[in-house]
Design a protein around this motif. Structure first.
Motif, PDB file in Angstrom:
ATOM      1  N   GLU A  51       1.944  -3.203  -1.817  1.00 22.89           N
ATOM      2  CA  GLU A  51       1.937  -3.725  -0.463  1.00 22.89           C
ATOM      3  C   GLU A  51       2.258  -2.593   0.510  1.00 22.89           C
ATOM      4  O   GLU A  51       2.728  -1.531   0.108  1.00 22.89           O
ATOM      5  CB  GLU A  51       3.017  -4.795  -0.278  1.00 22.89           C
ATOM      6  CG  GLU A  51       2.884  -6.001  -1.144  1.00 22.89           C
ATOM      7  CD  GLU A  51       3.799  -5.907  -2.348  1.00 22.89           C
ATOM      8  OE1 GLU A  51       3.977  -4.793  -2.870  1.00 22.89           O
ATOM      9  OE2 GLU A  51       4.300  -6.950  -2.771  1.00 22.89           O
ATOM     10  N   ILE A  52       2.049  -2.877   1.801  1.00 20.31           N
ATOM     11  CA  ILE A  52       2.380  -1.880   2.825  1.00 20.31           C
ATOM     12  C   ILE A  52       3.843  -2.117   3.228  1.00 20.31           C
ATOM     13  O   ILE A  52       4.154  -3.167   3.777  1.00 20.31           O
ATOM     14  CB  ILE A  52       1.510  -2.053   4.081  1.00 20.31           C
ATOM     15  CG1 ILE A  52       0.025  -2.169   3.718  1.00 20.31           C
ATOM     16  CG2 ILE A  52       1.767  -0.956   5.084  1.00 20.31           C
ATOM     17  CD1 ILE A  52      -0.862  -2.596   4.882  1.00 20.31           C
ATOM     18  N   PRO A  53       4.734  -1.172   2.981  1.00 18.27           N
ATOM     19  CA  PRO A  53       6.116  -1.408   3.387  1.00 18.27           C
ATOM     20  C   PRO A  53       6.303  -1.341   4.902  1.00 18.27           C
ATOM     21  O   PRO A  53       7.095  -2.078   5.458  1.00 18.27           O
ATOM     22  CB  PRO A  53       6.902  -0.310   2.696  1.00 18.27           C
ATOM     23  CG  PRO A  53       6.016   0.138   1.595  1.00 18.27           C
ATOM     24  CD  PRO A  53       4.623  -0.011   2.127  1.00 18.27           C
ATOM     25  N   THR A  54       5.578  -0.437   5.567  1.00 15.11           N
ATOM     26  CA  THR A  54       5.725  -0.342   7.019  1.00 15.11           C
ATOM     27  C   THR A  54       4.507   0.320   7.645  1.00 15.11           C
ATOM     28  O   THR A  54       3.826   1.116   7.002  1.00 15.11           O
ATOM     29  CB  THR A  54       6.990   0.447   7.410  1.00 15.11           C
ATOM     30  OG1 THR A  54       7.080   0.481   8.839  1.00 15.11           O
ATOM     31  CG2 THR A  54       6.971   1.876   6.900  1.00 15.11           C
ATOM     32  N   SER A 230       3.846  -8.674   4.540  1.00 11.37           N
ATOM     33  CA  SER A 230       4.204  -8.535   3.124  1.00 11.37           C
ATOM     34  C   SER A 230       3.071  -9.001   2.214  1.00 11.37           C
ATOM     35  O   SER A 230       3.234  -9.035   1.007  1.00 11.37           O
ATOM     36  CB  SER A 230       5.468  -9.344   2.817  1.00 11.37           C
ATOM     37  OG  SER A 230       5.191 -10.721   2.951  1.00 11.37           O
TER      38      SER A 230
END
Lengths: 557, 310
Positions: A51-54, A230
């Protein structure tokens, strides 16, 4: 009682009906969307593993975040298909002062944010000051350390962020002052932490910047869409405000996270994905001869790290002959071919292939430095005998520390077998622990031999070689050699403006570290294997920064 | 009933307090920091980050601060997903897990009960052996094996349903089946054993003597009584299904909470570990309460505490 029974039954029925109807309507919408896209050959489907954390450039620390920033944002420089940093938002090359400490950049006048705002020099000033401000808590702030003037002082709360060596003299002019000349500055400028930020938009998000696609803004080829913060799916849509939009072929890229390689391969085989992410060793081996398999050598060097001091006392690895014996006693080729099979290549040095070329010779650093530590059982056994004699022992038991992944476990068994077979009297005790535990034990120097790896922070051999200076933050093995420290210091300061001399010092330092002192035992340069449809062209993978860029991807029939 | 419920709510709060406190202190034993990049951080930088996230304070102070925030409904922000409130992450992740768990529970219970009833009614026939065989298979083979097989044969080979992804009802069918296998097996096994026992009771013999058919006796008298022990098992099972199966979620690329919880432990994402634990605990205690209430509905002879004394 009859009533309550009916009530429970009805409630369950209604709940089920609601779920089914909600899902069915969702299904219709999404399949409609997919249907439209599939007619269009400008749509690309790919798999990611995390996933992309930020989406905040200052807070990004991992590959997934930097990949997203690489597609949606552009900095002063960007990497071309050969990993060469080339001016991007910088309108041509900057003006550099004679002492190499002051850079003046002109920002492209037609550069715009996706909300229509122009990209200005102030956007860089805002972003960089924010990144080094301790209040931001940016883990990657160290990318500014010892580079931009006063960055370290600010990071240690000894100066204010306003004192950072960056200034917007007008909307299109950015002046950057460095601590000392930095030969690899252009590659740093292509890195995510150096990206600009639109202050107005940032303030509008009220602390939610980069937490979902609505709270993100782009100035690069694509705009991020449908990311809820998320979720396991998102997409990139062509940015109409991008100054170079004519060169962007794709209209849309759909990303699906699949954490198990089996799922990724199944999605690929059913045509739901045009490219998988890197496959694990087991799958890589299975697909290595597939015509749709593509391998790439990463800028990631893996080696055995020898701890010379534990609990304040010298370990047997403080003995140079023991280290040399261990470094020569395993068959790297067999390891890379049988355990990894994913495009990784054997390495006889610390600096990986493809990272940097000599200023005079034009040769790759690895090629010019040569094979500093090769597999040689006979010689290893001689060193082993000598080392044991010097230590006054006949047998040695050493702890081998590594991660707890399947590949790491197989790797441990491989090294145990090789080293114990080739070096009589050696017993290797394997310890496979979770990543955080490995890091913790390494930091506390609670190990004898550790399987360690390092990825480049910028495109220069220094990113690897300064790891082993005395008391360096990542040395964690008590290696110390004054001559080595001096060579690194000379390359950093004395010859910062003399690229040829600097190169020589770096070559000399690697020889000393590996060939003479054998502080570490090089094993391999990591590679990866992906499956990609032959119709996909110009998919550019990078050694450093975002793992890939999609800007030039084209899908041919 | 009201008194009983009030008492259970007090127990629930005490249980949650104990679980939260215990998890908090256990979590502090985890090695390493929550910082992704700790390998490359300098000592000074690590100190700055610890200060920012309040991790440099003594553990008891951190505990008091955390409990104060939890009491006001603030579960903090995730470390792994920067600036994202844990409550938002839970909200976005719990939906798919609950849906799959709920579907698997419904399918599992209905199919399981049906198989169990058939097996009991046709004891020692091929129907019984077939049902027992299926139950043994469902109990002994892990759900991820079924998941992989379903994905490959139904998704890839036959192309009937999506291979993976979370894109509408169709994509929830295969994971639901994979998850339902275990409750099917459990329910079938329980139902068979209980029903056989109930069918040999005196009151069943009496019902039969009254001239009711075999099926009538089973449906009217036997199944209801045989359901009670099954409900005891189904409660905790419902929680384990609804809190998400890490492996099944990973195989079918479902944005659920199971995988997220495990990842938060390996990355030392303290706020997520705590938030998810509290959520799981609430779910478990509430479901246990529902199970107790269901007892009373199914068998009016079972009176809830308080009620029984009257």
């Amino acid at each position: 009682m009859e009533k309550s029974k009916k009530l429970v039954f009805m409630t369950l029925l209604i709940a089920l009906a609601l779920i089914v109807s909600a899902c069915s309507s969702g299904s219709k919408d999404s399949s409609d969307k997919k249907g439209e896209g599939s007619k269009d050959k400008k749509e690309f489907n790919m798999i990611e593993v995390a996933e992309i954390p930020t989406g905040d450039p200052a807070l990004a620390t991992d590959a997934a975040s930097f990949i997203v920033l690489g597609q949606t944002m552009e900095g002063l420089y960007a990497l071309d298909k050969n990993d060469k940093p080339v001016p991007a938002l910088s309108d041509g090359k900057p003006k550099v002062s004679k002492d190499g400490k002051e850079y003046t950049f002109k920002i492209k006048k037609d550069a715009k944010w996706s909300n229509g705002d122009p990209v200005t020099a102030k956007d860089f000033v805002f972003a960089w000051r924010r990144a080094v401000d301790p209040a931001t808590g940016a883990e990657y702030a160290y990318m500014f350390s010892d580079v931009v003037k006063n960055a370290d002082k600010i990071m240690n709360s000894k100066a204010k962020p306003e004192e950072l060596g960056v200034e917007a003299t007008d909307d299109n002019t950015l002046k950057v002052t460095l601590e000392h000349p930095v030969p690899y500055l252009d590659s740093l400028l292509a890195f995510g932490t150096y990206l600009p930020m639109n202050q107005k938009f940032f303030e509008q998000t009220k602390g939610k910047y980069g937490t979902n696609s609505d709270n993100m803004i782009a100035n690069g080829p694509f705009v991020l869409k449908d990311w809820n913060g998320s979720g396991l799916t998102w997409s990139y849509v062509k940015n109409d405000k991008y100054y170079d939009k004519d060169k962007v072929n794709l209209n849309k890229v759909n990303v699906q996270v699949a954490k198990t390689p089996n799922t990724a391969v199944n999605l690929y085989n059913t045509g739901k994905a045009d490219r998988t992410a890197a496959l694990s060793a087991e799958y890589a081996k299975q697909y290595q001869n597939n015509k749709e398999a593509s391998t790439f050598e990463e800028s990631s060097s893996w080696y055995l790290k020898f701890n010379m001091k534990r609990d304040g006392k010298e370990t047997p690895l403080a003995n140079k002959n023991i280290r040399k014996a261990l470094a020569m006693a395993f068959d790297k080729k067999a390891y890379v071919d049988t355990v990894l099979s994913n495009g990784s290549i054997t390495s006889d040095g610390l600096v990986p292939r493809g990272l940097a070329n000599g200023p005079k010779s034009g040769k790759d650093f690895r090629e010019e430095s040569g094979n500093l530590m090769s597999y040689d059982v006979k010689q290893a056994q001689e060193y082993w005998k000598k080392g044991l004699k010097e230590l006054g022992v006949k047998e040695l038991t050493l702890d081998y520390l590594s991660d707890d992944t399947e590949t790491a476990k197989k790797t441990g068994e491989f090294f145990q077998n090789q080293l114990e077979t080739n070096l009589k009297g050696l017993k290797l005790k394997l310890s496979n622990v979770p990543f955080k535990v490995r890091i913790d034990k390494t930091q506390k120097q609670d190990y004898d031999i550790s399987m360690a790896g390092w990825g480049a922070d910028y495109l220069d051999p220094m990113t690897y070689l300064d790891l082993y200076v005395t008391d360096g933050g990542n040395n964690q093995a008590s290696y110390s050699n004054k001559k080595y420290d001096q060579l690194i210091e000379d390359a950093k300061v004395k010859y910062a403006n003399d690229s040829e001399k600097r190169w020589e010092k770096l070559l000399e330092a690697e020889k000393l570290l590996i060939q003479e002192d054998t502080a570490i035992a090089p094993i391999y340069q990591r590679g990866h294997l992906v499956l990609i449809k032959p119709s996909v062209k110009n998919f550019e993978e990078h050694l450093f920064g975002p793992d890939y860029t999609l800007k030039n991807v084209k899908i041919e029939k | 009933m009201v008194k009983y419920l009030a008492q259970r709510v007090v127990y629930l709060i005490i249980t949650l307090f104990v679980i939260t406190s215990f998890t908090f202190f256990l979590m502090k034993f985890l090695p390493g920091t929550p910082f992704q990049n700790e390998e490359k951080l300098s000592v000074e930088q690590r100190e700055i980050l610890n200060e920012k996230y309040g991790l440099n304070k003594p553990v008891p102070v951190q505990y008091v601060n955390y409990m104060k925030n939890v009491a006001t409904g603030d579960l903090g922000n995730s470390f792994q997903f920067d600036n994202q409130p844990v409550t938002d992450l839970l909200k976005s992740r719990i939906g798919p897990s609950l849906q799959l768990g709920f579907q698997a529970m419904i399918v599992g219970t209905i199919v399981g009960i049906a198989l169990g009833v058939l097996a009991a009614m046709f004891q020692n026939t091929w129907i019984d052996y077939g049902s027992t065989f299926l139950a043994v298979l469902g109990k002994s083979i892990p759900s991820f094996v079924f998941a992989a097989l379903l994905q490959y044969y139904i998704g890839v080979k036959l192309g009937w349903l999506p291979v993976a992804s979370w894109d509408g009802f169709a994509s929830s069918i295969l994971p639901t089946i994979a998850l339902a296998i275990f409750p099917v097996a459990t329910a079938a096994r329980f139902m068979r054993t209980e029903l056989i026992e109930v069918l040999s009771s005196d009151y069943i013999t009496l019902a039969k003597a009254k001239g009711n058919s075999r099926m009538e006796v089973a449906i009217k008298h036997a199944i209801r009584n045989a359901l009670i022990p099954l409900i005891t098992v189904l409660g905790p099972m419902a929680v384990s299904l609804m809190t998400g199966s890490m492996v099944v979620e990973q195989i079918f690329a479902i944005p659920g909470i199971g995988e997220q919880f495990v990842k938060s432990i390996t990355t030392n994402d303290f706020p997520i570990i705590m938030g998810t634990t509290i959520f799981f605990a609430v779910l478990l205690t509430v479901i246990v309460l529902i199970v107790d209430i269901l007892y009373g509905i199914i068998d009016p002879r079972i009176r809830l505490a308080g009620g029984a004394k009257k």
